[in-house]
Design a protein around this motif. Structure first.
Motif, short mmCIF file in Angstrom:
data_model
loop_
_atom_site.label_atom_id
_atom_site.label_comp_id
_atom_site.label_asym_id
_atom_site.label_seq_id
_atom_site.Cartn_x
_atom_site.Cartn_y
_atom_site.Cartn_z
N ASN A 9 12.09 0.66 -9.17
CA ASN A 9 11.12 -0.28 -8.60
C ASN A 9 11.70 -1.69 -8.52
N PHE A 38 4.67 -0.68 -11.06
CA PHE A 38 3.75 0.02 -10.17
C PHE A 38 4.20 1.48 -10.02
N TRP A 39 3.25 2.33 -9.77
CA TRP A 39 3.58 3.75 -9.64
C TRP A 39 2.76 4.44 -8.55
N SER A 40 2.17 3.67 -7.64
CA SER A 40 1.35 4.27 -6.59
C SER A 40 2.17 5.13 -5.63
N HIS A 41 3.48 4.95 -5.58
CA HIS A 41 4.33 5.74 -4.71
C HIS A 41 4.84 7.02 -5.40
N ARG A 43 4.34 10.70 -7.04
CA ARG A 43 3.47 11.87 -6.97
C ARG A 43 3.90 12.86 -8.04
#
Length: 81
Positions: A9, A38-41, A43
């Protein structure tokens, strides 16, 4: 795993911030609000599409070397040459 995610990141943020158009858009408050946590990307249980033909631009990252003492005479104890 978390350390690797933060590292990747950070590299992605550096790439974006290196573009001149972002340098003009972000205020100091915006820059203070940036975080590599952040880790919204990510899965964790979904489909992961990896581009094995592309590499991260890790060569652009510079690692600082060991620090040299500023003044070696100042660190000598009194009475020693």
């Amino acid at each position: 795993m978390q350390s690797a995610l933060v590292y990747v990141n950070t590299l992605m943020l550096q790439d974006v911030l290196d573009e001149p158009e972002w340098a003009d858009l972000l205020t100091p408050a915006d820059r203070r609000g940036l975080t590599p946590l952040f880790w919204s990307h990510v899965r964790p249980y979904g489909e992961v599409n990896l581009d094995m033909g592309a590499r991260l631009n890790i060569a652009a990252v510079t690692v600082p070397g060991p620090r040299a003492p500023a003044d070696t005479d100042a660190e000598q104890p009194a009475g020693r040459p």
